[in-house]
Design a protein around this motif. Structure first.
Motif, PDB file in Angstrom:
ATOM      1  N   ILE A 771       0.851  -1.199   0.000  1.00 48.86           N
ATOM      2  CA  ILE A 771       0.000   0.000   0.000  1.00 48.86           C
ATOM      3  C   ILE A 771       0.886   1.249   0.000  1.00 48.86           C
ATOM      4  CG2 ILE A 771      -1.712   1.315   1.293  1.00 48.86           C
ATOM      5  CD1 ILE A 771      -2.788  -1.325   2.357  1.00 48.86           C
ATOM      6  N   ARG A 772       0.610   2.155  -0.919  1.00 47.34           N
ATOM      7  CA  ARG A 772       1.413   3.372  -1.031  1.00 47.34           C
ATOM      8  C   ARG A 772       0.540   4.509  -1.543  1.00 47.34           C
ATOM      9  NH1 ARG A 772       2.110   0.033  -5.187  1.00 47.34           N
ATOM     10  NH2 ARG A 772       2.081   0.862  -7.310  1.00 47.34           N
ATOM     11  N   LEU A 773       1.054   5.711  -1.371  1.00 47.74           N
ATOM     12  CA  LEU A 773       0.357   6.887  -1.861  1.00 47.74           C
ATOM     13  C   LEU A 773       0.480   6.999  -3.369  1.00 47.74           C
ATOM     14  CD1 LEU A 773       1.551   9.438   0.825  1.00 47.74           C
ATOM     15  CD2 LEU A 773      -0.841   8.877   0.381  1.00 47.74           C
ATOM     16  N   LEU A 774      -0.531   7.573  -3.985  1.00 45.98           N
ATOM     17  CA  LEU A 774      -0.427   7.950  -5.383  1.00 45.98           C
ATOM     18  C   LEU A 774       0.550   9.120  -5.513  1.00 45.98           C
ATOM     19  CD1 LEU A 774      -4.185   7.720  -6.403  1.00 45.98           C
ATOM     20  CD2 LEU A 774      -2.336   6.238  -7.211  1.00 45.98           C
ATOM     21  N   PRO A 775       1.080   9.370  -6.700  1.00 43.34           N
ATOM     22  CA  PRO A 775       2.033  10.478  -6.871  1.00 43.34           C
ATOM     23  C   PRO A 775       1.456  11.799  -6.396  1.00 43.34           C
ATOM     24  CG  PRO A 775       2.006   9.078  -8.823  1.00 43.34           C
ATOM     25  CD  PRO A 775       0.890   8.600  -7.934  1.00 43.34           C
ATOM     26  N   THR A 776       2.297  12.599  -5.781  1.00 52.28           N
ATOM     27  CA  THR A 776       1.865  13.892  -5.232  1.00 52.28           C
ATOM     28  C   THR A 776       2.455  15.039  -6.044  1.00 52.28           C
ATOM     29  OG1 THR A 776       3.748  13.955  -3.703  1.00 52.28           O
ATOM     30  CG2 THR A 776       1.725  12.896  -2.928  1.00 52.28           C
ATOM     31  N   GLY A 777       1.900  16.236  -5.788  1.00 47.12           N
ATOM     32  CA  GLY A 777       2.439  17.442  -6.389  1.00 47.12           C
ATOM     33  C   GLY A 777       1.979  17.724  -7.803  1.00 47.12           C
ATOM     34  N   GLY A 778       1.106  16.900  -8.347  1.00 50.78           N
ATOM     35  CA  GLY A 778       0.665  17.081  -9.718  1.00 50.78           C
ATOM     36  C   GLY A 778      -0.608  17.890  -9.836  1.00 50.78           C
ATOM     37  N   PRO A 779      -1.142  17.998 -11.055  1.00 46.21           N
ATOM     38  CA  PRO A 779      -2.406  18.720 -11.270  1.00 46.21           C
ATOM     39  C   PRO A 779      -3.563  17.946 -10.683  1.00 46.21           C
ATOM     40  CG  PRO A 779      -1.725  17.637 -13.291  1.00 46.21           C
ATOM     41  CD  PRO A 779      -0.586  17.460 -12.317  1.00 46.21           C
ATOM     42  N   PRO A 780      -4.719  18.575 -10.556  1.00 42.33           N
ATOM     43  CA  PRO A 780      -5.858  17.899  -9.923  1.00 42.33           C
ATOM     44  C   PRO A 780      -6.424  16.785 -10.786  1.00 42.33           C
ATOM     45  CG  PRO A 780      -6.520  20.033 -10.775  1.00 42.33           C
ATOM     46  CD  PRO A 780      -5.030  19.971 -10.909  1.00 42.33           C
ATOM     47  N   ARG A 781      -6.969  15.793 -10.122  1.00 44.70           N
ATOM     48  CA  ARG A 781      -7.783  14.803 -10.813  1.00 44.70           C
ATOM     49  C   ARG A 781      -9.205  15.375 -10.861  1.00 44.70           C
ATOM     50  NH1 ARG A 781      -9.027   8.445  -9.224  1.00 44.70           N
ATOM     51  NH2 ARG A 781     -10.509   8.088 -10.927  1.00 44.70           N
ATOM     52  N   VAL A 782      -9.759  15.439 -12.050  1.00 46.85           N
ATOM     53  CA  VAL A 782     -11.078  16.028 -12.237  1.00 46.85           C
ATOM     54  C   VAL A 782     -12.100  14.929 -12.449  1.00 46.85           C
ATOM     55  CG1 VAL A 782     -12.482  17.620 -13.593  1.00 46.85           C
ATOM     56  CG2 VAL A 782     -10.049  18.106 -13.236  1.00 46.85           C
ATOM     57  N   LEU A 783     -13.094  14.890 -11.573  1.00 49.68           N
ATOM     58  CA  LEU A 783     -14.217  13.972 -11.702  1.00 49.68           C
ATOM     59  C   LEU A 783     -15.441  14.767 -12.136  1.00 49.68           C
ATOM     60  CD1 LEU A 783     -13.769  12.096  -8.291  1.00 49.68           C
ATOM     61  CD2 LEU A 783     -12.804  11.430 -10.496  1.00 49.68           C
ATOM     62  N   THR A 784     -16.324  14.145 -12.874  1.00 48.73           N
ATOM     63  CA  THR A 784     -17.527  14.851 -13.305  1.00 48.73           C
ATOM     64  C   THR A 784     -18.775  14.121 -12.837  1.00 48.73           C
ATOM     65  OG1 THR A 784     -17.568  13.701 -15.440  1.00 48.73           O
ATOM     66  CG2 THR A 784     -16.382  15.789 -15.338  1.00 48.73           C
ATOM     67  N   HIS A 785     -19.841  14.900 -12.671  1.00 49.25           N
ATOM     68  CA  HIS A 785     -21.123  14.334 -12.247  1.00 49.25           C
ATOM     69  C   HIS A 785     -22.225  14.797 -13.194  1.00 49.25           C
ATOM     70  CE1 HIS A 785     -22.887  18.070 -10.559  1.00 49.25           C
ATOM     71  NE2 HIS A 785     -21.651  18.375 -10.183  1.00 49.25           N
ATOM     72  N   LYS A 786     -23.381  14.148 -13.108  1.00 51.47           N
ATOM     73  CA  LYS A 786     -24.510  14.455 -13.979  1.00 51.47           C
ATOM     74  C   LYS A 786     -25.601  15.246 -13.249  1.00 51.47           C
ATOM     75  CE  LYS A 786     -24.058  10.321 -16.891  1.00 51.47           C
ATOM     76  NZ  LYS A 786     -24.747   9.098 -17.393  1.00 51.47           N
ATOM     77  N   GLY A 787     -25.269  15.760 -12.080  1.00 52.43           N
ATOM     78  CA  GLY A 787     -26.271  16.412 -11.258  1.00 52.43           C
ATOM     79  C   GLY A 787     -26.391  17.900 -11.507  1.00 52.43           C
ATOM     80  N   PRO A 788     -26.873  18.648 -10.491  1.00 58.94           N
ATOM     81  CA  PRO A 788     -27.107  20.085 -10.639  1.00 58.94           C
ATOM     82  C   PRO A 788     -25.849  20.833 -11.082  1.00 58.94           C
ATOM     83  CG  PRO A 788     -28.130  19.276  -8.635  1.00 58.94           C
ATOM     84  CD  PRO A 788     -27.310  18.156  -9.161  1.00 58.94           C
ATOM     85  N   LYS A 789     -26.027  21.756 -11.999  1.00 61.08           N
ATOM     86  CA  LYS A 789     -24.886  22.481 -12.569  1.00 61.08           C
ATOM     87  C   LYS A 789     -24.215  23.390 -11.553  1.00 61.08           C
ATOM     88  CE  LYS A 789     -27.581  26.405 -14.422  1.00 61.08           C
ATOM     89  NZ  LYS A 789     -28.736  26.140 -13.549  1.00 61.08           N
ATOM     90  N   GLU A 790     -24.887  23.645 -10.417  1.00 63.44           N
ATOM     91  CA  GLU A 790     -24.300  24.524  -9.396  1.00 63.44           C
ATOM     92  C   GLU A 790     -23.359  23.779  -8.453  1.00 63.44           C
ATOM     93  OE1 GLU A 790     -28.412  25.755 -10.585  1.00 63.44           O
ATOM     94  OE2 GLU A 790     -27.596  23.955  -9.616  1.00 63.44           O
TER      95      GLU A 790
END
Length: 984
Positions: A771-790
């Motif tokens: 078990i280890r950490l994912l790489p640090t210091g990089g750009p954000p991981r962007v997740l998307t959803h199908k819900g309210p635009k706000e």
């Protein structure tokens, strides 16, 4: 105003809504309890719910009224020691808003924390923190349809704390400032809260309310308000509502805890007597609207990612003013209605407990309101077969109407209610202070007399004498024969062929299904296992702190025992079987979930789950709660001391002869299939769905969730692994509570102490090494959803080594609490960008990693700005460290919380169970008993330099992992930065 809600019988009686009846002949009493809702008007000069009533409040509370009309109640209580709980209720909620004020009651509750005559903006929560009360846990407020309620829980009444708490409520009463700049900032916070709550749940609820009660005022007055009206709020508009409804005669103050009554009365009078209403004219309460009697009709709500649900409601519009007076006759009537609902709900419960149920869930609710009566059934099918799922429910309705209920069913309901009330009487001296304040404010807020458990039990016993099958069956029939035609709502994943007509036809066909012969309920008896001769005690170790005994039996079973009197004549049992699922290879990480469902969702030996519910209806014995942890199988129960031996025997049966039938795991599978796609309908849903995959790797638990792989989990193999753990795991029993040592040792010796010795199973710790950490210091991981635009989420974590040093973990947590303070100050209060930003320290269990985090629910256009604020907070802490005031504001509430926690059986059960917890890499578990002595002193000794050193190790840009959740197609997803994950 009185609101008679009929709920499941045992809960109804236990909520202290019943009182003693006079002794009357059975026939006369039965005739006196009419099937028609009783009428009793409140006298014009009534101040309290019992004025003009034949009910009396419990004797331990002192009630009073100030000359200005403000009411108060004081209830001394000693558990936890010194603690005081305060509730301040204003009889004004969203119901009292005009059309152009929708949302203002809730907005004003927010403004109570944003500046008043004597408390500058931003200082209220800081003041309470310095006194040992933290925002959220001990300082909070809420608004609903009928009320606004402010809550303060303080560690003691001394050192000026009670005066300060009452002073805060006095400021709230008529001294809020409503500065225009503060209002403008708070608009953003309120809109953020509104955005957070949007999604399928609120969307569906609104449509159902509009369908069933379009003319009810509650339908038109959601407390959160209307976006356009909230966005247009001004100081003048808010003050108009505030000055109209915040009046002393509409206020009630409740104080419970370790207080002197006379001194508290004097303090209340001193603090509140000068409060006067802004206008001599009392406002008129708005009406409640009305129900509409409609012919049978249906509505289909298509929500592709939500489970199928059918809701069948019958309405009986009734404009009769039954009056608000709480009387014995009304409680008699409600008691019979509650019995009827309880028996019928139990029948519906049995539909879920057959080997192959057609439903995931079934429920039933009768409700009495100012506008009439409603009765509702909800049905959640296991798959798309919603029409078939209606049939067994319809059969139960028709059988109840045609043949009624049996004496045995009614007796079971009464037995459950009686047992709960008898426990309430026994435990009256050990009720918790916060529970008492909640009980009193709820009673007074609903114009209900806060009667005692003893009076309620007397009434239950009188009702039991007259509750014949005929009378209870008539009470049930009233809801169906005197109500309007069914109003049916179907929540569906896709359009229904034939539309609403098909839904109506399905219900009609369900109600026309031939009635089968009703199966007789087989009486059952619990037969304890005989594991052999009683075990012998091999060793007893006395602990000085905590004052406990560690008893080792000759078969290796360990008992940790501690006597307390925090709950009268009741004990908490925790049984741990070491080890958990880490004893086996991680090739199938999903088997523990299905095996745990089978273990908890079935009976023992010859008893089905349904039979165990009936067998133990009249006592505190029950199947223990269970779970499968990485290192332990856990079992929990909380019996009365008189039932202690039987509870141990039941838990022994759960270990040696669990039924482990297929039903529970199959229902769990179908539930997953039904609800799997619902996660992507909100930003929170997406974030929580992917959370295990966002920071760690190297173990199957951190793989991206996949429904197919979960459903393919081998049930047979999982049950075999569970059986091995049950058969081979070493046993550690923890008993904490008001039960004698000799009684406990005797019970353990006759159950688990009589088993053969066990070698135990070793944990496979090699699977943790990868078990280890994912790489640090990089750009954000962007997740998307199908819900309210706000809706969007911004999350930053600063990672590093976990809880290697369990004592440093305390200091890490304090720094995490200070991050929370700064997020609240800068993101919520100063910027007005988020309703509930959160931050803290999180050590990953069973892996030597951990980190600080900052999170906020925002709008997509605020993501970068709020992320910059989070980075600024981290940089400031690295550069300048923390202030001593910040340390004081988080340490003082922590210290007081520890003091309260120690007066609770659950706390000491956890401490003693930690004796057998493995000390795994990066986990503070297993060290708790080492850390327990002197915790307060260590916290108070924490220095700025210590926290600054930790900040400089962790809160660095190169240590960050960043996550953003945004709507599909938003501008944030077009930047090309980081990896993107779209909802499936």
């Amino acid at each position: 105003m009185i609101k008679h809600f009929i709920v499941r019988t045992a809960s109804f009686f236990c909520c202290s809504l019943l009182i003693a009846l006079p002794v009357v002949p059975q026939l006369a009493a039965a005739q006196a309890i009419s099937q028609t809702r009783p009428i009793a008007a409140t006298p014009a000069n009534a101040v309290w719910p019992w004025d003009g009533s034949d009910l009396k409040p419990e004797a331990w509370t002192t009630f009073g009224v100030l000359p200005n009309g403000m009411r108060y109640a004081i209830r001394p209580n000693k558990l936890p020691e010194k603690q005081v709980s305060l509730r301040f209720r204003i009889d004004a909620g969203s119901r009292h808003e005009r059309d152009d004020q929708r949302g203002f009651a809730h907005f004003i509750e927010h403004m109570a924390f944003n500046g008043s005559t004597n408390i500058p903006e931003g200082e209220l929560t800081k003041t309470m923190e310095r006194l040992g009360a933290s925002f959220g846990s001990h300082v909070n407020a809420h608004v609903n349809y009928s009320e606004t309620q402010y809550k303060l829980d303080i560690p003691s009444a001394d050192e000026g704390r009670l005066e300060t708490a009452l002073g805060i409520f006095r400021e709230t009463a008529d001294r809020l400032l409503f500065k225009e700049d503060a209002v403008k900032r708070e608009i953003g916070v309120v809109i953020s809260e509104m955005n957070d709550g949007e999604g399928p749940g609120r969307r569906v609820s609104r449509q159902i309310a509009q369908f069933l009660g379009p003319k009810e005022r509650a339908t038109m007055r959601e407390p959160i308000g209307v976006r356009e009206i909230v966005e247009g709020a001004t100081a003048a508009k808010l003050r108009e509502f505030y000055d109209t409804w915040y009046r002393p005669e509409r206020a009630v103050l409740v104080i419970t805890g370790d207080v002197d009554v006379a001194a508290t009365q004097a303090l209340i009078s001193k603090t509140f007597s000068d409060w006067q209403a802004k206008s001599p004219v009392k406002p008129t309460d708005p009406d409640y609207g009305f129900l509409i009697k409609e012919p049978m009709r249906a509505k289909i709500i298509v929500e592709p990612e939500q489970p199928y649900v059918a809701l069948i409601t019958r309405l009986r519009p009734d404009p009769t003013d039954y009056g608000d007076l709480d009387t014995r006759q009304k409680r008699q009537w409600s008691g019979l209605q509650g019995l009827a609902q309880g028996v019928f709900s139990r029948r519906l419960q049995r539909l879920q407990l057959v080997d192959n149920p057609v439903t995931l869930s079934v429920g039933y609710l009768q409700q009495v309101t100012k506008t009439g009566d409603t009765v509702s059934l909800y049905v959640v099918p296991r798959d798309k077969g919603w029409a078939e799922a209606l049939k067994p429910v319809a059969i139960e309705v028709r059988q109840a109407l045609q043949t009624g209920f049996t004496a045995e069913e009614i007796a079971e309901e009464i037995a459950g209610g009686r047992q709960m009330l008898e426990r309430a009487i026994t435990e009256v001296s050990t009720r918790r202070t916060t529970a008492l304040s909640s009980f009193l404010i709820a009673s007074l807020g609903s114009d209900t007399v806060p009667t005692s458990a003893a009076d309620n039990l007397a009434l239950l016993n009188e009702i039991a004498e007259i509750a014949t099958p005929e009378l209870v069956s008539q009470a049930f029939a009233r809801w169906w024969t005197q109500s309007g035609e069914p109003q049916i709502v179907l929540i569906a994943k896709e359009a229904v062929t034939g539309g609403e007509a098909a839904v109506l036809k399905a219900w009609e066909e369900a109600m026309a299904t031939p009635l089968p012969e009703r199966d007789a309920v087989t009486k059952a008896v619990f037969k304890p296992l005989n594991p052999g001769p009683a075990g012998k005690v091999a060793k007893v170790q006395e602990l000085t702190y905590p004052k406990a005994k560690i008893v080792t039996f000759d078969n290796g079973v360990r008992l940790s025992y501690m006597h307390t009197d925090y709950t009268k004549d009741r004990a908490q049992i925790r049984i741990g079987l070491n080890a958990g699922y880490l004893a086996f290879p991680p090739d199938d990480p999903h088997w523990p979930g299905f095996a745990s469902a089978s273990w908890s969702g079935d009976g023992i030996g010859d008893l089905t789950l349904d039979q165990t519910i009936s067998v133990f209806a009249n006592r505190t014995t029950s199947l223990a709660s269970v779970r499968i942890d990485p290192d332990t199988l856990e079992m929990y129960a909380s019996p009365a001391s008189a039932d202690f031996l039987e509870q141990m025997q039941v838990m022994l049966s759960q270990v040696l002869e669990p039924r482990l039938g297929p039903r529970a795991a199959a229902v769990r599978r179908d539930g997953l299939k039904q609800s799997w796609d619902s996660y992507n309908q909100t930003a929170d849903g997406v974030f929580n769905f992917y959370f295990p995959t966002l920071f760690l790797t190297g173990h199957p638990e951190y793989r991206e969730p996949d429904l197919d792989s979960i459903l393919k989990s081998d049930d047979a193999k999982g049950k075999q692994l569970l059986k091995r753990l049950l058969a081979e795991g070493k046993i550690h029993i923890v008993v904490v509570g008001d039960v004698g040592y000799d009684q406990v040792v005797d019970a353990v010796s006759r159950t688990f102490g009589a088993l053969p010795a066990r070698k135990g199973l070793a944990l496979d710790l090699t699977q943790l090494a990868s078990i280890r950490l994912l790489p640090t210091g990089g750009p954000p991981r962007v997740l998307t959803h199908k819900g309210p635009k706000e809706q969007a989420i911004v999350y930053v974590t600063w990672t590093g080594v976990g809880n290697v040093d369990p004592f440093e973990a305390e200091r890490k947590r304090i720094l995490g609490d200070i991050i929370q303070l700064r997020l609240t100050d800068k993101v919520r209060e100063a910027a007005g960008k988020s309703y509930s930003p959160s931050g803290g320290w999180s050590g990953r269990s069973y892996a030597n990693v951990g980190g600080y985090y900052a999170s906020a629910n925002v709008t997509p256009d605020q993501v970068k700005q709020v992320e910059a604020i989070m980075d600024e907070i981290a940089a400031d802490l690295v550069r300048d460290g923390v202030t001593q005031d910040e340390i004081n504001r988080v340490v003082e509430p922590d210290v007081k919380s520890i003091e309260r926690s120690r007066q609770n059986n659950s706390y000491w059960s956890f401490v003693l169970s930690d004796l057998d917890t493995p000390r795994l890499p990066g986990s503070a578990s297993g060290f708790f008993l080492d850390r327990e002595p002197g915790r307060e002193a260590r916290l108070k000794a924490i220095t700025r330099d210590e926290l600054h050193a930790i900040a400089k190790r962790y809160l660095l840009p190169q240590n960050t992992i960043r996550v953003q959740v945004v709507p599909e197609g938003s501008a944030v997803t077009q930047t090309g930065e980081g990896s993107q994950t779209k909802p499936k």
